[in-house]
Structures are given as C-alpha cells and as structure tokens.
Write an enzyme that holds these catalytic residues in place. Structure first.
Site, short mmCIF file in Angstrom:
data_model
loop_
_atom_site.label_atom_id
_atom_site.label_comp_id
_atom_site.label_asym_id
_atom_site.label_seq_id
_atom_site.Cartn_x
_atom_site.Cartn_y
_atom_site.Cartn_z
N TYR A 180 1.05 -1.25 0.03
CA TYR A 180 -0.16 0.22 0.08
C TYR A 180 0.88 1.35 -0.09
O TYR A 180 1.88 1.22 0.79
CB TYR A 180 -0.80 0.16 1.16
N SER A 181 0.57 2.17 -1.03
CA SER A 181 1.35 3.32 -0.96
C SER A 181 0.99 4.28 0.38
O SER A 181 -0.08 4.08 0.75
CB SER A 181 0.86 4.33 -2.03
N CYS A 359 -0.04 7.43 -10.64
CA CYS A 359 -0.47 6.40 -9.66
C CYS A 359 -2.06 6.07 -9.70
O CYS A 359 -2.65 7.03 -9.75
CB CYS A 359 0.22 6.97 -8.23
N GLU A 399 3.66 4.29 -10.86
CA GLU A 399 3.03 3.30 -10.06
C GLU A 399 1.69 2.81 -10.22
O GLU A 399 1.00 3.56 -9.60
CB GLU A 399 3.50 3.59 -8.46
N TYR A 401 -1.32 -0.20 -10.03
CA TYR A 401 -1.36 -1.58 -9.53
C TYR A 401 -2.77 -2.01 -10.09
O TYR A 401 -3.62 -1.29 -10.58
CB TYR A 401 -1.24 -1.62 -7.98
C1 LIG Z 1 3.12 -0.70 -5.12
C2 LIG Z 1 1.40 -0.75 -4.93
C3 LIG Z 1 0.64 0.10 -4.16
C4 LIG Z 1 -0.51 -0.08 -3.81
N1 LIG Z 1 -1.11 0.99 -3.30
C5 LIG Z 1 -2.32 0.89 -2.82
C6 LIG Z 1 -3.16 1.82 -2.03
O1 LIG Z 1 -2.49 3.05 -1.80
N2 LIG Z 1 -4.57 1.64 -1.83
C7 LIG Z 1 -5.02 0.27 -2.10
O2 LIG Z 1 -6.28 0.43 -2.05
N3 LIG Z 1 -4.36 -0.59 -2.89
C8 LIG Z 1 -3.24 -0.25 -3.06
N4 LIG Z 1 -2.39 -1.20 -3.94
C9 LIG Z 1 -3.10 -2.54 -4.24
C10 LIG Z 1 -3.11 -3.51 -2.90
O3 LIG Z 1 -1.84 -3.95 -2.95
C11 LIG Z 1 -3.82 -4.92 -3.14
O4 LIG Z 1 -3.44 -5.48 -4.34
C12 LIG Z 1 -5.42 -4.57 -3.30
O5 LIG Z 1 -5.69 -3.98 -2.00
C13 LIG Z 1 -6.20 -5.93 -3.15
O6 LIG Z 1 -5.82 -7.03 -2.34
P1 LIG Z 1 -6.80 -7.97 -1.64
O7 LIG Z 1 -6.07 -8.73 -0.68
O8 LIG Z 1 -7.94 -7.03 -1.07
O9 LIG Z 1 -7.51 -8.66 -2.67
P2 LIG Z 1 -7.08 -10.20 -3.06
O10 LIG Z 1 -8.07 -11.08 -2.14
O11 LIG Z 1 -5.48 -10.38 -3.10
O12 LIG Z 1 -7.94 -10.14 -4.40
C14 LIG Z 1 -6.94 -9.64 -5.79
C15 LIG Z 1 -7.23 -10.77 -6.79
O13 LIG Z 1 -8.74 -10.68 -6.91
C16 LIG Z 1 -8.75 -10.86 -8.43
N5 LIG Z 1 -9.56 -9.84 -9.15
C17 LIG Z 1 -9.63 -8.56 -8.66
N6 LIG Z 1 -10.45 -7.78 -9.19
C18 LIG Z 1 -10.98 -8.71 -10.09
C19 LIG Z 1 -12.15 -8.52 -11.05
N7 LIG Z 1 -12.64 -7.29 -11.23
N8 LIG Z 1 -12.50 -9.69 -11.61
C20 LIG Z 1 -12.18 -10.88 -11.50
N9 LIG Z 1 -11.09 -11.09 -10.41
C21 LIG Z 1 -10.44 -9.86 -9.94
C22 LIG Z 1 -7.47 -10.96 -8.97
O14 LIG Z 1 -6.90 -12.28 -9.14
C23 LIG Z 1 -6.62 -10.22 -8.06
O15 LIG Z 1 -5.39 -10.72 -7.97
C24 LIG Z 1 -1.18 -1.02 -4.31
C25 LIG Z 1 -0.51 -2.20 -5.10
C26 LIG Z 1 0.89 -1.92 -5.26
C27 LIG Z 1 1.64 -2.99 -6.00
#
Ligand SMILES: Cc1cc2nc3c(=O)[nH]c(=O)nc-3n(C[C@H](O)[C@H](O)[C@H](O)COP(=O)(O)OP(=O)(O)OC[C@H]3O[C@@H](n4cnc5c(N)ncnc54)[C@H](O)[C@@H]3O)c2cc1C
Length: 401
Positions: A180-181, A359, A399, A401
């Site tokens: 998370y940023s 971003c 950046e 994601y």
């Molecule tokens: C450098 C960086 C900075 C980031 N900064 C932020 C930030 O500031 N704020 C923020 O909220 N997030 C940010 N993220 C994103 C964050 O890291 C997570 O990826 C996000 O919160 C989702 O994680 P989760 O565990 O909730 O979802 P997970 O349970 O890990 O689910 C994600 C997975 O669900 C599936 N999926 C997602 N959308 C769909 C769809 N529409 N249809 C079908 N499948 C889907 C994909 O397989 C995906 O990999 C950042 C990511 C990076 C790499």
C-alpha cells in the site's frame, strides 16, 4: 486558524524563555480517561499552548485520547501565509530556532528500505480508520493510521509498506503481504514521526458465477478496529520519491487511491513547512485527479483548501468520469484532461525541472500513454523517446497496480 479562546497552557511546566506552540485539536473524547492536565471538550476545536520541550509527549497523549492535531502554530509567528511569500521568513526563523518537533530531516540519499521483513514484521496498532467516500459515492475507501512508536520503521514520501493479513489462504499457507502506498509524510499525520497512514479501497467484484467477492487484505484493513495490531513490512519503493528541488514542477496524475503518495507530497509541500526547514516548496504542483463521482474525491476539503491558499503553487484539476463530459461528449477521465491541457503539459515536461508522476489503477497507464503519443506526434516528436529520456533523468515516475 480560528479563535484562540479557551487556550489551555502548560504555564507551570514551561521553561522561562522557551518557545511555545499552539496546538489546534479536534475529536478529543473523554473515553479512556482524561490524563491530560486540562479540561477537554467533546466536540469542536480545542487550543492548547505547549512548550517546545513537551511537544512530542503531548502529541502522543492527544493521540492516545483519540484527538487529532489539525494545526500547530508557533506562538507569535503567523504561518497562515502563502508558501511563496513566507519562504524567506520561514527559513530565517528556522535558521536560528530548532525545528518544531524533534523530527529530523532525513536526506534523500538515505532511503530506508525493508527495515521490517515478512518473517519479522512490525506490529503497529491502528490509531484511526475512517471512511473517505462521501454519501452517494461508489465503494469504500478508508484512511488508516498506524502507530510506529515502538519500533524503527521510518519512510519517505512516495514509498509503500506491506501489510500481512492474518489467517491463511485457500492452500492453508499464511497470507502473503499486500503493498500500500503511504499517504502520510515522513512526519506522519500526528507530526511526531511515529505514525504511518494509508488510503485503502476495499476490493469488491463479481466472479464468473455472479457472486460478490471481497479482497482479503483490503477488506481486513477496511474493517480494522482502532487498537488492533497490524503486521507491517517495509518500507519499499524508490520509484515515486519526491525530488529535493524546491523549485520543481510536479505533475501528479492520480486515479482513486492513487492519490495516496500525492497526499504525502502535498502535505510536505504545503502543510508541513515548519517541520521541513530544508524543504520550502516554491515550485508548481499540479494534481489531475480522476474519480467517478464528486463524492469519491478523496481528501477533497484539504485539497481545495490548499488550492485556495496557494494559488500560485498548487493547481487542482478533477476528472469526474460519471459527472463531467469532454467537449466531444465522452466521459471525463484523467487522460481526457491530459489531452485538454496537452499544450501546457508538453511545454512543461520538456523543462528539466518537471517531474511527472502517475499512480493508481493499472488501466490508467495505456490511455495516458496514447494521449501523450498523439500529442507528441502533433508536435513532430516521438513520445517513446521523450519518455525514455525523462525516465533516464528520473523525471518520469509510474506506480500502477
Ligand atoms: C506498489 C503498490 C501500491 C499499492 N497501493 C495501494 C493503495 O494505496 N491503496 C489500495 O487500496 N491499494 C493499493 N495497492 C493494491 C493492494 O496491494 C492490493 O492489491 C489490493 O488491496 C487488493 O488486495 P486484496 O488482498 O484485498 O485482494 P485479493 O484477495 O488479493 O484479491 C485480488 C485478486 O482478485 C482478483 N480480482 C480482482 N479484481 C477482479 C475482477 N474485477 N474480476 C475478477 N477477479 C478480480 C485478481 O485475481 C486479484 O489478483 C497497491 C499495490 C501496489 C503493487
């Protein structure tokens, strides 16, 4: 600042001749006991005069009581002036006085990375977790702040931290970290170098069976209670760091939670001049912020106040896709604004002082690239070459994601 009526003072504890600061505090509640030495108010703003030597201690105590410091003013110095006109004054003030917190400026050459690794994450308490999307907006986006006071985690604006959600995945393995940023400056929202804040959207989508699926880590964070411990790793990232140059032009293209690093940038530029005697921004910051609805404009009041207070240094442009239309009648996205201001942007990005940051959601990059490609072509330029050149000069930062 508002009125200073009802100011509480630590007069008995103040050393003679010591500098004092006026804290403006909101949200102090009596729950959990009033350990402060002054009467507290349940609502509205409280003003507290604090001697320099007690500042960090008082910040922590206010924090513990659930209060939020929204302003700190050195008593007798008017800081409510535009950066451009106050820079020389701030500099001369700071040259013969200590910085207002014990926070020390960290040089960019010393970029902290991976202080906490997944095998041994830092356990930080959640200090606040509140909704950022207003009534009528889409989805859930929360602002979270974690306490870092028990460890060594420090960071710079533009970096990210990792969060390890508790529990196991569907293979029975511990969940992997999500990045998370960071949305706060190095000084943190409480200005004591002891917190870190995030801006998190709860992932929610429909799977092929039409069921609603919620993201693991984002749901965990969005539902986190105050006082719960969170496993934090990092910091990581060198791509999105802010240049030291106080005269730089900083173009920020954000969609949704992509605002997080730019919140940190803008707070550093316009809200924390007192904490950063070595960085008094005099350049131009231009934020082009894409969101679906007005109600989704994250940190709206703060952004608009900064734009009003610093008209020569901060330009704020929204692209509200479900409410605004381009001249051609299509939805207004960040790339539509890039196209609209292409002349100005292209003039800007050819100057060595200009940095472009992008971003947010992955989907934003291709259309912005296409827009820049078309605009470059109109000028007989090749966008790929220009972008590569900017990248080489550390002026192009992405950046997504
Ligand atoms: C450098 C960086 C900075 C980031 N900064 C932020 C930030 O500031 N704020 C923020 O909220 N997030 C940010 N993220 C994103 C964050 O890291 C997570 O990826 C996000 O919160 C989702 O994680 P989760 O565990 O909730 O979802 P997970 O349970 O890990 O689910 C994600 C997975 O669900 C599936 N999926 C997602 N959308 C769909 C769809 N529409 N249809 C079908 N499948 C889907 C994909 O397989 C995906 O990999 C950042 C990511 C990076 C790499």
């Amino acid at each position: 600042m508002g009125t200073t009526q009802g100011v509480k003072t630590f007069a008995n504890n103040s050393k003679i001749g010591e500098r004092c600061f006026l804290f403006e505090v909101v949200g102090i509640s009596a729950q959990g006991g009033n350990s402060l030495n002054y009467p507290i108010r349940q609502s509205g703003n409280t003003f507290i005069s604090v001697p320099y030597s007690r500042m960090n201690q008082e910040m922590r105590r206010i924090n513990r009581l659930g209060g939020k410091i929204i302003n700190i003013t050195p008593v007798g110095i008017d800081t409510a002036v535009a950066a451009s006109s106050s820079n020389s004054q701030n500099k001369s003030n700071s040259s013969n006085s200590k910085p207002m917190t014990q926070a020390k400026e960290k040089k960019k050459t010393n970029i902290p990375v991976n202080i906490y690794k997944p095998k041994n994450p830092y356990k930080g308490k959640c200090l606040e977790n509140y909704e950022l999307v207003a009534e009528g907006g889409s989805g859930t986006v929360r602002h979270l702040t974690f306490d870092l006071s028990e460890g060594d985690l420090r960071y710079l604006e533009g970096q990210s931290i990792g969060i390890i959600p508790p529990g196991t995945d569907d293979k029975g393995k511990p969940h992997k970290l999500r990045l998370y940023s960071i949305a706060s400056t190095r000084h943190g929202d409480t200005l004591d170098d002891e917190t870190v804040s995030l801006c998190v959207r709860q992932l929610e989508y429909q799977n092929e069976q039409g069921e609603t699926v919620y993201g693991v880590c984002s749901t965990y964070l969005c539902n986190l209670s105050v006082d719960e411990d969170v496993a934090i790793t990092g910091p990581v990232g060198k791509e999105m760091l802010l240049p030291d140059d106080e005269d730089a032009t900083i173009v920020m293209l954000a969609t949704g939670t992509g605002i997080a690093p730019f919140r940190a940038f803008l707070w550093r530029m316009f809200k924390e001049q007192e904490q950063n005697p070595d960085y008094q921004f005099k350049g131009l910051a231009w934020l082009i912020f894409g969101i679906p609805y007005t109600a989704n404009i994250l940190y709206k009041d703060d952004l608009e106040k900064m734009a009003a207070d610093y008209p020569d240094n901060f330009r704020l442009t929204y692209a509200i896709s479900r409410e605004q239309k381009t001249d051609e009648g299509s939805k207004m996205y960040v790339q539509s604004r890039v196209s609209e201001y292409a002349d100005e942007l292209f003039e800007m990005i050819q100057k060595p002082k200009t940095h472009v940051y992008m971003c947010g959601l992955k989907g934003m990059e291709p259309p912005i690239s296409e827009t820049f490609t078309a605009e470059a072509e109109k000028r007989g330029m090749n966008w790929d070459d220009l972008r590569k050149q900017m990248k080489k000069e550390h002026r192009w930062h992405v950046e997504v994601y």
